[in-house]
Structure formats: structure tokens, C-alpha cells
Motif scaffolding. Structure first.
Motif, PDB file in Angstrom:
ATOM      1  N   LEU A 760       0.829  -1.209   0.000  1.00 20.20           N
ATOM      2  CA  LEU A 760       0.000   0.000   0.000  1.00 20.20           C
ATOM      3  C   LEU A 760       0.864   1.260   0.000  1.00 20.20           C
ATOM      4  O   LEU A 760       0.600   2.220  -0.736  1.00 20.20           O
ATOM      5  CB  LEU A 760      -0.920  -0.012   1.224  1.00 20.20           C
ATOM      6  CG  LEU A 760      -2.057   1.011   1.262  1.00 20.20           C
ATOM      7  CD1 LEU A 760      -2.991   0.821   0.079  1.00 20.20           C
ATOM      8  CD2 LEU A 760      -2.817   0.903   2.570  1.00 20.20           C
ATOM      9  N   LEU A 761       1.933   1.275   0.793  1.00 13.18           N
ATOM     10  CA  LEU A 761       2.824   2.438   0.838  1.00 13.18           C
ATOM     11  C   LEU A 761       3.583   2.597  -0.478  1.00 13.18           C
ATOM     12  O   LEU A 761       3.793   3.721  -0.951  1.00 13.18           O
ATOM     13  CB  LEU A 761       3.795   2.295   2.012  1.00 13.18           C
ATOM     14  CG  LEU A 761       3.175   2.385   3.407  1.00 13.18           C
ATOM     15  CD1 LEU A 761       4.232   2.150   4.478  1.00 13.18           C
ATOM     16  CD2 LEU A 761       2.521   3.752   3.621  1.00 13.18           C
ATOM     17  N   ARG A 762       3.987   1.476  -1.061  1.00 14.55           N
ATOM     18  CA  ARG A 762       4.691   1.553  -2.350  1.00 14.55           C
ATOM     19  C   ARG A 762       3.794   2.156  -3.428  1.00 14.55           C
ATOM     20  O   ARG A 762       4.237   2.953  -4.257  1.00 14.55           O
ATOM     21  CB  ARG A 762       5.153   0.166  -2.783  1.00 14.55           C
ATOM     22  CG  ARG A 762       6.394  -0.346  -2.051  1.00 14.55           C
ATOM     23  CD  ARG A 762       6.786  -1.710  -2.557  1.00 14.55           C
ATOM     24  NE  ARG A 762       7.046  -1.679  -4.001  1.00 14.55           N
ATOM     25  CZ  ARG A 762       7.126  -2.763  -4.768  1.00 14.55           C
ATOM     26  NH1 ARG A 762       6.938  -3.952  -4.237  1.00 14.55           N
ATOM     27  NH2 ARG A 762       7.374  -2.647  -6.061  1.00 14.55           N
ATOM     28  N   SER A 763       2.510   1.788  -3.403  1.00 16.61           N
ATOM     29  CA  SER A 763       1.590   2.323  -4.413  1.00 16.61           C
ATOM     30  C   SER A 763       1.320   3.808  -4.218  1.00 16.61           C
ATOM     31  O   SER A 763       0.960   4.499  -5.173  1.00 16.61           O
ATOM     32  CB  SER A 763       0.271   1.551  -4.362  1.00 16.61           C
ATOM     33  OG  SER A 763      -0.413   1.807  -3.147  1.00 16.61           O
ATOM     34  N   GLN A 764       1.496   4.299  -3.002  1.00 17.45           N
ATOM     35  CA  GLN A 764       1.241   5.711  -2.745  1.00 17.45           C
ATOM     36  C   GLN A 764       2.481   6.572  -2.885  1.00 17.45           C
ATOM     37  O   GLN A 764       2.394   7.746  -3.270  1.00 17.45           O
ATOM     38  CB  GLN A 764       0.676   5.875  -1.316  1.00 17.45           C
ATOM     39  CG  GLN A 764      -0.659   5.179  -1.082  1.00 17.45           C
ATOM     40  CD  GLN A 764      -1.799   5.850  -1.835  1.00 17.45           C
ATOM     41  OE1 GLN A 764      -1.805   7.052  -2.029  1.00 17.45           O
ATOM     42  NE2 GLN A 764      -2.757   5.058  -2.283  1.00 17.45           N
ATOM     43  N   ILE A 765       3.657   6.007  -2.592  1.00 16.25           N
ATOM     44  CA  ILE A 765       4.890   6.820  -2.529  1.00 16.25           C
ATOM     45  C   ILE A 765       5.797   6.544  -3.726  1.00 16.25           C
ATOM     46  O   ILE A 765       6.232   7.473  -4.420  1.00 16.25           O
ATOM     47  CB  ILE A 765       5.635   6.535  -1.211  1.00 16.25           C
ATOM     48  CG1 ILE A 765       4.746   6.893  -0.012  1.00 16.25           C
ATOM     49  CG2 ILE A 765       6.940   7.319  -1.163  1.00 16.25           C
ATOM     50  CD1 ILE A 765       5.334   6.504   1.318  1.00 16.25           C
ATOM     51  N   VAL A 766       6.083   5.263  -3.983  1.00 20.75           N
ATOM     52  CA  VAL A 766       7.068   4.926  -5.015  1.00 20.75           C
ATOM     53  C   VAL A 766       6.445   4.998  -6.405  1.00 20.75           C
ATOM     54  O   VAL A 766       6.957   5.670  -7.302  1.00 20.75           O
ATOM     55  CB  VAL A 766       7.660   3.526  -4.749  1.00 20.75           C
ATOM     56  CG1 VAL A 766       8.682   3.167  -5.827  1.00 20.75           C
ATOM     57  CG2 VAL A 766       8.290   3.477  -3.357  1.00 20.75           C
ATOM     58  N   SER A 774      -4.497  -2.029  -4.642  1.00 20.26           N
ATOM     59  CA  SER A 774      -5.614  -2.932  -4.391  1.00 20.26           C
ATOM     60  C   SER A 774      -5.142  -4.208  -3.704  1.00 20.26           C
ATOM     61  O   SER A 774      -5.768  -4.679  -2.751  1.00 20.26           O
ATOM     62  CB  SER A 774      -6.307  -3.265  -5.709  1.00 20.26           C
ATOM     63  OG  SER A 774      -7.346  -4.193  -5.506  1.00 20.26           O
ATOM     64  N   ARG A 775      -4.018  -4.769  -4.155  1.00 15.74           N
ATOM     65  CA  ARG A 775      -3.496  -5.982  -3.516  1.00 15.74           C
ATOM     66  C   ARG A 775      -3.103  -5.727  -2.070  1.00 15.74           C
ATOM     67  O   ARG A 775      -3.321  -6.560  -1.191  1.00 15.74           O
ATOM     68  CB  ARG A 775      -2.300  -6.517  -4.309  1.00 15.74           C
ATOM     69  CG  ARG A 775      -1.862  -7.909  -3.857  1.00 15.74           C
ATOM     70  CD  ARG A 775      -0.705  -8.428  -4.682  1.00 15.74           C
ATOM     71  NE  ARG A 775       0.540  -7.719  -4.364  1.00 15.74           N
ATOM     72  CZ  ARG A 775       1.712  -7.969  -4.930  1.00 15.74           C
ATOM     73  NH1 ARG A 775       1.788  -8.896  -5.887  1.00 15.74           N
ATOM     74  NH2 ARG A 775       2.796  -7.299  -4.591  1.00 15.74           N
ATOM     75  N   GLY A 776      -2.523  -4.552  -1.815  1.00 16.47           N
ATOM     76  CA  GLY A 776      -2.161  -4.222  -0.444  1.00 16.47           C
ATOM     77  C   GLY A 776      -3.375  -4.156   0.467  1.00 16.47           C
ATOM     78  O   GLY A 776      -3.357  -4.661   1.607  1.00 16.47           O
ATOM     79  N   LEU A 777      -4.466  -3.547  -0.019  1.00 16.69           N
ATOM     80  CA  LEU A 777      -5.679  -3.468   0.791  1.00 16.69           C
ATOM     81  C   LEU A 777      -6.268  -4.857   1.042  1.00 16.69           C
ATOM     82  O   LEU A 777      -6.693  -5.171   2.162  1.00 16.69           O
ATOM     83  CB  LEU A 777      -6.712  -2.586   0.082  1.00 16.69           C
ATOM     84  CG  LEU A 777      -6.436  -1.076   0.084  1.00 16.69           C
ATOM     85  CD1 LEU A 777      -7.444  -0.347  -0.795  1.00 16.69           C
ATOM     86  CD2 LEU A 777      -6.481  -0.525   1.505  1.00 16.69           C
ATOM     87  N   TRP A 778      -6.286  -5.704   0.006  1.00 18.85           N
ATOM     88  CA  TRP A 778      -6.841  -7.037   0.188  1.00 18.85           C
ATOM     89  C   TRP A 778      -5.982  -7.880   1.135  1.00 18.85           C
ATOM     90  O   TRP A 778      -6.512  -8.714   1.886  1.00 18.85           O
ATOM     91  CB  TRP A 778      -6.960  -7.747  -1.160  1.00 18.85           C
ATOM     92  CG  TRP A 778      -8.143  -7.295  -1.972  1.00 18.85           C
ATOM     93  CD1 TRP A 778      -8.128  -6.585  -3.128  1.00 18.85           C
ATOM     94  CD2 TRP A 778      -9.522  -7.523  -1.664  1.00 18.85           C
ATOM     95  NE1 TRP A 778      -9.400  -6.340  -3.573  1.00 18.85           N
ATOM     96  CE2 TRP A 778     -10.290  -6.919  -2.696  1.00 18.85           C
ATOM     97  CE3 TRP A 778     -10.198  -8.179  -0.635  1.00 18.85           C
ATOM     98  CZ2 TRP A 778     -11.680  -6.945  -2.707  1.00 18.85           C
ATOM     99  CZ3 TRP A 778     -11.587  -8.205  -0.653  1.00 18.85           C
ATOM    100  CH2 TRP A 778     -12.310  -7.602  -1.681  1.00 18.85           C
ATOM    101  N   GLU A 779      -4.664  -7.679   1.136  1.00 20.18           N
ATOM    102  CA  GLU A 779      -3.810  -8.427   2.073  1.00 20.18           C
ATOM    103  C   GLU A 779      -4.042  -7.965   3.514  1.00 20.18           C
ATOM    104  O   GLU A 779      -4.043  -8.784   4.436  1.00 20.18           O
ATOM    105  CB  GLU A 779      -2.347  -8.260   1.672  1.00 20.18           C
ATOM    106  CG  GLU A 779      -1.968  -9.049   0.417  1.00 20.18           C
ATOM    107  CD  GLU A 779      -0.477  -9.026   0.151  1.00 20.18           C
ATOM    108  OE1 GLU A 779       0.211  -8.167   0.735  1.00 20.18           O
ATOM    109  OE2 GLU A 779      -0.009  -9.865  -0.644  1.00 20.18           O
ATOM    110  N   ILE A 780      -4.236  -6.664   3.709  1.00 20.41           N
ATOM    111  CA  ILE A 780      -4.566  -6.184   5.057  1.00 20.41           C
ATOM    112  C   ILE A 780      -5.895  -6.784   5.505  1.00 20.41           C
ATOM    113  O   ILE A 780      -6.050  -7.206   6.665  1.00 20.41           O
ATOM    114  CB  ILE A 780      -4.616  -4.645   5.066  1.00 20.41           C
ATOM    115  CG1 ILE A 780      -3.214  -4.071   4.839  1.00 20.41           C
ATOM    116  CG2 ILE A 780      -5.191  -4.133   6.383  1.00 20.41           C
ATOM    117  CD1 ILE A 780      -3.176  -2.559   4.720  1.00 20.41           C
ATOM    118  N   TYR A 781      -6.831  -6.835   4.591  1.00 17.80           N
ATOM    119  CA  TYR A 781      -8.116  -7.452   4.890  1.00 17.80           C
ATOM    120  C   TYR A 781      -7.932  -8.930   5.253  1.00 17.80           C
ATOM    121  O   TYR A 781      -8.551  -9.440   6.211  1.00 17.80           O
ATOM    122  CB  TYR A 781      -9.035  -7.304   3.676  1.00 17.80           C
ATOM    123  CG  TYR A 781     -10.371  -7.984   3.815  1.00 17.80           C
ATOM    124  CD1 TYR A 781     -11.333  -7.506   4.683  1.00 17.80           C
ATOM    125  CD2 TYR A 781     -10.662  -9.122   3.057  1.00 17.80           C
ATOM    126  CE1 TYR A 781     -12.565  -8.133   4.800  1.00 17.80           C
ATOM    127  CE2 TYR A 781     -11.891  -9.754   3.163  1.00 17.80           C
ATOM    128  CZ  TYR A 781     -12.841  -9.255   4.036  1.00 17.80           C
ATOM    129  OH  TYR A 781     -14.052  -9.873   4.153  1.00 17.80           O
TER     130      TYR A 781
END
Length: 968
Positions: A760-766, A774-781
Motif C-alpha cells: 500500500l505504501l509503495r503504491s502511494q509513494i514509489v 488494491s493488492r495491499g488493501l486485500w492483504e490487510i483485509y
């Protein structure tokens, strides 16, 4: 006046919080206390009544007892002692009850039935309020007049061992003490051994007058496995041995001619059939009370125990030790304790108790003279004076005896009436402040609803008619009217109101604000035109003028949400709120089924090529699909609503909740029985397998492996506790606490959460990669799902499994295929989340909160993790559905930005500062709303829940959109 939507949203939220605060100030009022002095003193006691002459001396009868041992067994239900199993579970206690010198009672505890308020009731005789539930987590020192303070002031030497809540309530009151924590419910052995290890040395000594013991093990067993657990009988036998040891020691030290001892066995509260407590059901409020002393008559056989109030113990012990009754006590002395004393002493004891109750009634009730109990006490006091005159004259005739019995009866009736009147008075609310807070909240809610079309328009601004409202004649007339009402209420109110104590400047500001909001509401409502025609089969269609037209589904969602709120004006709907959500969910499934039928059958007539363009491709454009695939998806979509109905019906049978039918057996009781452990084991394994298959689809390879190992650890944890069976588990293996297995799962939960947060941070910063986000959110879920599966009891795993299955089917075949927009999808998630809260077995009764999950994987009590885990387990249903909404809309945004461009409030819960207020307020309000509360707190809770949801939604919407960004 035109203001930006973001400014308008912040304005709504700020004033909404003020309205909530005003309501809570009225809901948690300062309790009514006696105004004579802070503590009762022997010098303040009234003189003995004497007719026709000056008052007699303030002579006190000799104390009834020399030593008192108070043995509190936490969660000691009355049937544990007096029920059919009492003879085998507590044989020595049962012998004393049936044939010993004892009195037995069923003591009624007042809700909230949690430990700290019950200790306050036992020692002060007063009735605690709602706020004591919150204070139970961190009890401050008790400053109110109480039995422990009176004993210490009188020079009594007090020793205490047990629950450290007593030490926090009464600091520096005990000559000797040793506390044990009451919150680490996984420990039911050492917590009691640490109390019993002091008994031998203490009972041999003569340097104490009052011994208080508070055992916690039985309560902890109840939280872990319920009142019918195999652990209950050994624990009750242990408590019976402790009572036998204490009684034997007291009997051996009884000296000829000295005052007798008193041994008190009691429970602070009971427990439900699931082992919890906090509410007002019969198993929670009915506790055992046994008074043992050679001063009582020896029993000839088992008698039906009488009923007393738990608060009656405080004046009974106070008078028994020769102490003043605590000033704020609403209890009355137990008559059986006095039966062996002379008639003069009995009447004097009752007179002292009646005088204290009459003083408290005079302080708390303006029209106290109209109370029947107060007048009865005055009549009894006069008759007592006449009896005393005959007694002092040496009259020994039968007339004196009969007259004494008549006065005794008059006193008892007066005490009962005054105690009942005081119990009603001490539960009062500051209704004026509560109503004022509700008015503010409802006004803000209506303004927000009327302003939503403009706030969501392309201009992202709201036109508020502030100037015209402030300059209008109705505004000034309303100010005068509300000011007059305020003066009328404050001058005629029988009890103090917080709103009346505010300065006139603040009151005028509140009156002007409410009047202005009302005028703004009228102006905004007048300029709104009637709703236009409904677009066939579609969700809200917004016209260029900012108006909305509603589809059938929109009407259902709006009417259902508002109707649920209004239904809570009736207490029956509060008690059985789960029935409302079950009905709404079933209706929603039927409405969705109608939409599916309309899409796949009715709308396809006359359009031969339409089937090939039903499903959008990943790039957001229609694409042709093979006819066979379209047909299979059509039938899956048709099957989804009936399958959802079937799942909901099965989950309803899993856990009985509410009030009316909570006592009935359900599937969970059947699964948790020892003879069905194999069935429960197979069901748990199947559910964990399905959870893995449903969650792993959107995770990375590392997260998939971690999820599989974590779910295996969940099963191992339940097997270690003895809830389920391992195929290779030895039958003689004793159950453990499962600490190692739980920590094993925690490692994988943290790993999955770390992996998702990193993406999620990589998708927002890098890199601005929507798929990575989307994958980051689903993994947190997925990490949250794994944690919840660990916290859920084995029989509740089908709730989690069915929830994930319904989410998958609805997302794949309903929300996406029928093109429901974000508003509709959000409300559907809200409905499902509320229904799954009750599918878990929760209710508006705090007794259904399972606090044992707060200690999964912990070896000692740590406050922050315990509170977090308990809250997460309790609200797992709404939380998982809200998180799924975030993930789903995030995934859909990258495919169809126009459809979800006006976002959802759940993202604001993760991003905005007002979200913290949302979570805290909803949690606090949910916890203090019990099934026995008045309707207005529950109604306001739901109204503020809607307002907070809409307000946070608007904050997110206005923060993410700019003027012109929504042009389509």
C-alpha cells in the motif's frame, strides 16, 4: 451564503459532537446524594423515640457480631448453591443451609452486573449507574460513605485478599491485603490459590475484626467455557472446602459469653448460559447469599430461600457491627438477622435504618411528604414512642408484646416502601439536557440530508440561506419561544438540570443556533422540488438541477435505514433489534433478486445482441463473451440472493440472542456439548479451509503461505484448549491455555499485515500502481480475517465463513454486474455488517460481550491488547464488512472511476481525523446501552450513528473532489 462542501462538513461534525456531549452529560448525571455531611457518624444518630417526654438517649444497641468474614465468590449464581446440583457441588455449604444456624437468600443484584458496581452496592448500599461500567476498567478510590470506611473509622481491623478492585476502591483502608487481577480470565487456578494461601495464618491470629475474601476463579471459568463446563464442579468444591475451613476455625475460637461471629457467603453477580454477565437477565441478577452464625436458629430442613436486594447487605452488616448505615444506602436491614434480639433492640435497629432512609428520601425527592413510605415511617415512629413509654414504665403484659409486633410490622412496611421509592429516584436522568442534545443532532441530520444533492454536485458547494434566515421574523419569534421554554423548565424543574446551570450567554447562543437551524431547514425544504420520475431499474440519477430520482432499491435502503432508527422508540425493538436487521436483510435479498430477474430476463426481451455485451472487461468497456459463459454467470447471479437468504437463516439458528428467546437452546449449544465435539471439529476444519480459499485469491504468494499456516495454527489453538480434536491427539492429554499456538498465529497475522502495508505504501509513494494498492488493501483485509478467525470461538467460525462467501458472491455477481453505485453498495454493506453483529451472538446487553478473547495468547493482564482484542472480536462483523467495502470500491475505482467517483465513508474512517471520534463514540454508546435502558438513549445512538456516517462520508467526498471534477 455559499460554502464549500468541506467547510460545511466540518461545521456539521463539530456541532454534532457538541450535541452528543450535551446528551451524554444528561445521560450520565451527577447522582443524587445526601446533603447533610459527607459521611455518617455515630454522633449524628437520632434519639430513641419516646412519647410524651423529651427524646430518649441516643443509645445504640450492643453490636450483633464480634467478627465478620465476608466471602465473595465472583459469579456465584443462586442455583450453584440452592439448585439441584448444589448438594453435590457444595455439600458442606448445603448442609449448613439445610440444618445449620444460617439464613439463606436469593440476593437480587441491580444491573449493570459487573464487578466494580456490585462491590459499590455491597459496601455503600447504593445503586450504581451506567458510568460505572466504564469505570470498572480502572476503578478510582471510592469517596462515597461506605461500610469499609465506617469500620476503619470505628477502629475495626480489616484484612483483605482477592480481587484488586477492592484495593483501588479502598486505598489505605486495609491493615493487610494481597490483590489479584480480575481481568486475566484465562487464569482460574492461581488467582484463587493466591487468596487461599493466606487463610491458615490469618485464621490463627486474633488481630483482625473483618476479613474480606474475593475469589475470581468461578467467574473466569464462566467467561472461558460457561456455567455448564466440567471445570465448574471442581471450582465449587474448592470454594466449599474454603468455607468449611473458615467455619471450622471460627467455631473453634468461639468463646463463652462473647459476641458471636458472622460468616457471609455471597456472589457479586451471576452469569448467563454463555458465562457472561452485565445485563439484567435472571441468571445474571440472582445471586446466592448465605449468613452463618450461632446467633441464628438452627434449621430443621431445607427451606425455600427468601428474596432480598443485594443492597440490603450493607445496612445489615453496618448495624450488626454497631456502625452507622452508609448515608446513601437504599437498602433495608434483613429482619431474620435480628430475630433473636430483644424487641427493644429490634425496633431500635429498624428505627435507625428508617431514619437514614427518610433523610435520603427528603434530600432526593422534592415532594417527599407525599411518599407513602415516609408517612408510614412517621406513623411507626410515633407508635414506637408509645411502645417505649409503656416499656420504660415496666409494663410486661401481652398488650406490650402485641403492640411491639405491630410496630415492627409498620417499620418493615415503611422501610420497604422508602427503599423502593429511593431505588426509582436514584435512576433519574437529566431529560432536559438529553432532549436538547437530541434536538441539535436531528437538526444537523436534516440539514445534512437536504444539502447532500448540492454537496455532491459538480460545484462541490452548498448554498445555505443563513442571511435570509437570520433576518426573518420567524427566527426572532423562535428565539423568544425557546428562551421562554428554557426559563419555564429551569424555574419549574424539580431536579437540577445541567443545561439550566450554564451561563446566559451560552444558553442564548444555543437558542439562537437552534432557531437559525430551524429557519434554514424550512428555507432549504421549501426550495426543494418534489422528486422526479424514477429511472427504470437504476440507482439515483442526478439531474443537472441537483435533484435525485430514486429507484425501488433506493427507496428500500432509505426507508429501511430511517425506519430502523424510528423503530427504536419502542423498548421491545431495542431488546430484539436483531429481528429488525434480519427482516431488513431478507427484504434486501428479495429486492436484489428482483433486480437480477429484471436485468437477465425482462430487459433482454427484444434485444438479441445484448447478451454478448452484458459484462464489462477489465478496461471498463463492454466486450463479447461466449454465450455459454454468459448463461452460467446469469444463473449464478440468480442463485446468489436465495443462497444469501439460506445462509442468513442458518446463521440465525446458530446463536440465540436478544431477550425473549435468548434462553432457548440453539445450534451453538448443541455443537459445544461433549458428545458432539467430533462434529464441531469437522465443521471448524471445513470452515477454515473455505476461509483460506476465499481470502487467498487476491494475496501474494508469501501471504498465501502465511495465511495457510496461520489458519492451521488457529485449529491447533482450539485443539490445545480442548474445543476441537486433532486426528493424532491423545485422548488423555489435558487441555492447555494455547498460548504458544496463539502467538504462532499472531506472527503470521503481523506478517500478512506488514506485506499488505508495504504494498500500500509503495503504491502511494514509489509508484502510482492501482493494482499494487488494491493488492495491499486485500492483504490487510486477509490479515484481519486471520486474526478474527483466531478470536472467534469454534462454533462461530461458520459466521465468518458465510460472511466471506456472501461478500465474494455479491461482489462478483451482484454489485459489479448490476452496476450498483457506491451509495447503494455502502448501505448494503452497513446492513450486512449490522446483521452479522447479531449473527455472532451479540446483543444490546453487555452480558453478551466475550471478554475471554482479550487474553488469547497472553499470560498476564495487559490492558491495551486486552481491550483491543475484545473490541475487535465484538465488532468483527461490522468491521470486516466495512473493510471489504474499502477494498471492493478501491478495486472498482481503477476499473470504473465514474461509478465510484463519489467514494465511500469507510475510506474516511482510515484517513480523516473525525474517524477517531466516530469509532470512540459508537463504541462507547454501544457499550452502555442495555436492554433495560429507556428508549431515548438508543434512539439517539442510532440517529447519531447515521449522522456520523453521513458526515464522515461528506468529509471524504468533499476532500477528494474539486469543482468541476465530477463532470460526466
Amino acid at each position: 451564503m455559499r460554502v464549500r462542501s468541506s467547510v460545511f462538513a466540518c461545521f456539521i461534525l463539530i456541532f454534532e459532537v457538541l450535541g452528543v456531549a450535551l446528551f451524554l452529560r444528561g445521560f450520565f448525571p451527577v447522582p443524587v446524594k445526601s446533603s447533610f455531611s459527607s459521611k455518617s457518624r455515630l454522633s449524628d444518630l437520632p434519639a430513641e423515640p419516646l412519647a410524651g417526654s423529651p427524646p430518649n438517649s441516643t443509645r445504640l444497641p450492643q453490636p450483633l457480631f464480634r467478627r465478620v468474614v465476608l466471602m465473595v465468590v465472583d459469579a456465584l449464581r443462586e442455583d450453584f448453591v440452592f439448585g439441584p446440583s448444589g448438594g453435590s457441588h457444595m455439600p458442606y455449604t448445603r448442609y449448613l443451609v439445610e440444618k445449620g444456624s444460617s439464613h439463606s437468600f436469593v440476593a437480587k443484584a441491580r444491573p449493570p452486573t459487573v464487578t466494580m458496581p456490585r462491590i459499590k452496592a455491597l459496601t455503600t448500599g447504593s445503586i450504581p449507574g451506567f458510568i460505572d461500567v466504564v469505570m470498572n476498567l480502572n476503578s478510582p478510590a471510592l469517596l462515597e460513605d461506605n461500610l469499609i470506611w465506617q469500620a476503619k473509622t470505628a477502629g475495626k481491623r480489616i484484612v483483605f485478599y482477592g480481587d484488586d478492585t477492592w484495593i483501588r476502591l479502598f486505598p489505605k483502608h486495609f491493615m493487610e491485603y494481597d490483590g489479584t487481577t480480575s481481568f486475566f480470565v484465562s487464569d482460574y487456578t492461581e488467582v484463587d490459590n493466591n487468596v487461599t494461601r493466606h487463610l491458615d495464618s490469618t485464621l490463627k491470629r486474633d488481630d483482625w475484626d473483618v476479613l474480606v475474601l474475593h475469589y475470581l476463579g468461578l467467574d473466569h471459568i464462566g467467561h472461558i467455557s460457561g456455567p455448564h463446563s466440567s471445570l465448574v464442579r471442581p471450582k465449587l468444591l474448592e470454594m466449599d472446602d474454603v468455607l468449611k475451613k473458615i467455619h471450622g476455625s471460627l467455631v473453634s475460637k468461639e468463646a463463652e459469653g462473647s459476641l458471636p461471629y458472622l460468616l457471609v457467603l455471597c456472589g457479586d453477580h451471576g452469569m448467563t448460559e454463555t458465562g457472561s454477565h452485565g445485563g439484567s437477565s435472571e441468571p445474571e441478577v440472582n445471586t446466592a447469599l448465605v449468613l452463618i452464625s450461632p446467633a441464628f436458629k438452627r434449621k430443621a430442613g431445607m427451606e425455600r430461600p427468601g428474596e432480598v436486594e443485594q443492597v440490603d447487605l450493607a445496612p445489615t452488616l453496618a448495624l450488626g457491627l454497631g456502625l452507622p448505615v452508609p448515608q446513601n444506602s437504599v437498602g433495608r436491614v434483613i429482619p431474620g438477622v435480628l430475630e433473636e434480639r430483644s424487641m427493644r433492640d429490634q425496633l431500635r435497629f429498624l428505627h435507625l435504618n428508617g431514619h437514614q432512609l427518610s433523610c435520603l428520601l427528603r434530600d432526593s425527592t422534592p415532594d417527599y411528604q407525599k411518599e407513602a413510605g415516609f408517612e408510614q415511617f412517621r406513623v411507626a415512629e410515633k407508635a414506637h414512642g408509645s411502645w417505649m413509654k409503656l416499656y420504660l414504665e415496666g409494663n410486661t403484659s401481652e398488650v406490650l408484646t402485641n403492640m411491639g409486633k405491630k410496630v415492627l410490622k409498620q417499620y418493615l412496611e415503611a422501610l420497604a416502601a422508602m427503599s423502593s421509592a429511593l431505588s426509582r429516584q436514584l435512576g433519574k436522568y437529566d431529560m432536559y439536557s438529553m432532549i436538547a442534545g437530541m434536538v441539535f443532532v436531528f437538526q444537523l441530520l436534516l440539514v445534512l440530508l437536504l444539502a447532500m444533492p448540492e454537496a455532491l454536485s459538480s460545484a462541490a458547494a452548498v448554498d445555505l440561506p443563513v442571511r435570509s434566515s437570520l433576518l426573518s421574523l420567524p427566527f426572532y419569534l423562535l428565539c423568544l419561544l425557546l428562551a421562554s421554554v428554557h426559563v419555564l423548565v429551569c424555574t419549574s424543574a424539580e431536579s437540577s438540570c445541567y443545561f439550566c446551570s450554564l451561563s446566559w450567554g451560552l444558553v442564548f447562543a444555543a437558542v439562537a443556533f437552534s432557531s437559525a437551524m430551524f429557519c434554514i431547514l424550512i428555507s432549504m425544504a421549501m426550495r426543494r422540488l418534489p422528486l422526479g420520475p424514477t429511472a427504470h431499474g437504476k440507482s439515483p440519477v442526478r439531474s443537472s438541477g441537483g435533484e435525485w430520482s430514486l429507484s425501488e432499491l433506493d427507496v428500500l435502503l432509505l426507508a429501511g435505514t430511517v425506519g430502523h432508527t424510528l423503530s427504536l422508540a419502542a423498548s421491545s425493538f431495542v431488546e430484539e433489534e436483531h429481528q429488525t436487521w434480519y427482516f431488513l436483510l431478507n427484504t434486501l435479498c428479495l429486492a436484489v433478486f428482483q433486480d437480477v430477474c429484471r436485468k437477465y430476463f425482462r430487459e433482454q426481451k427484444g434485444s438479441g445482441d445484448e447478451e454478448e455485451h452484458l459484462l464489462p472487461s477489465k478496461d471498463g468497456h463492454s466486450s463479447a463473451h461466449p454465450k455459454q459463459e454468459v448463461v452460467s454467470e446469469k444463473w449464478l447471479a440468480l442463485a446468489t440472493p436465495p443462497f444469501t437468504l439460506l445462509c442468513c437463516r442458518l446463521l440465525r439458528s446458530l446463536n440465540q440472542t436478544g431477550v425473549q428467546w435468548a434462553h432457548l437452546p440453539d445450534v451453538s449449544h448443541w455443537l459445544n456439548s461433549a458428545e458432539h465435539k467430533t462434529v464441531l471439529s469437522l465443521l471448524s476444519a471445513l470452515c477454515l479451509l473455505l476461509i483460506y480459499l476465499l481470502v487467498q485469491r487476491r494475496c501474494s504468494l508469501v501471504s498465501k503461505v502465511a495465511l495457510a499456516l496461520g489458519l492451521l495454527g488457529v485449529y491447533s489453538y482450539r485443539a490445545a484448549l480442548g474445543n476441537v480434536l486433532f486426528p493424532w491427539q491423545r485422548s488423555g492429554r489435558a487441555a492447555s491455555k494455547g498460548t504458544v499456538e496463539a502467538r504462532f498465529v499472531y506472527v503470521f497475522v503481523l506478517g500478512i499485515l506488514f506485506s499488505g502495508t508495504k504494498d500500500l505504501l509503495r503504491s502511494q509513494i514509489v509508484t502510482a500502481d492501482a493494482k499494487l494498492k488494491s493488492r495491499g488493501l486485500w492483504e490487510i483485509y486477509g490479515g484481519l480475517v486471520l486474526l478474527v478467525s483466531l478470536l472467534f470461538r469454534a462454533h462461530n467460525l461458520p459466521v465468518l465463513c458465510c460472511g466471506l462467501l456472501i461478500q465474494t458472491l455479491m461482489a462478483q455477481f451482484i454489485w459489479k454486474k448490476l452496476h450498483y453505485d457506491a451509495a447503494q453498495t455502502t448501505i448494503m454493506h452497513y446492513w450486512f455488517g449490522q446483521a452479522f453483529f447479531y449473527f455472532q451472538g451479540n446483543s444490546n446487553n453487555i452480558g453478551t460481550v466475550d471478554i475471554s478473547v482479550g487474553f488469547v495468547g497472553l499470560e498476564s493482564y495487559i490492558e491495551a491488547p486486552a481491550i483491543f482484542l475484545t473490541a475487535l472480536s465484538t465488532y468483527a462483523g461490522p468491521l470486516l464488512w466495512a473493510c471489504h467495502l474499502v477494498c471492493y470500491l478501491s478495486s472498482e475505482r481503477e476499473r470504473s472511476p465514474v461509478t465510484v467517483g463519489h467514494g465511500c465513508y469507510c475510506l474516511a474512517l482510515l484517513r480523516s481525523v473525525p474517524a477517531a471520534a466516530y469509532v470512540v463514540l459508537v463504541t462507547v454508546l454501544r457499550y452502555h446501552l442495555f436492554i433495560w435502558s429507556v428508549f431515548s438513549p438508543k434512539l439517539l445512538y442510532e440517529s447519531m450513528h447515521l449522522l456520523l456516517t453521513a458526515g464522515v462520508c461528506l468529509v471524504f467526498i468533499t476532500m477528494e473532489q474539486s469543482p468541476g471534477s465530477s463532470k460526466s
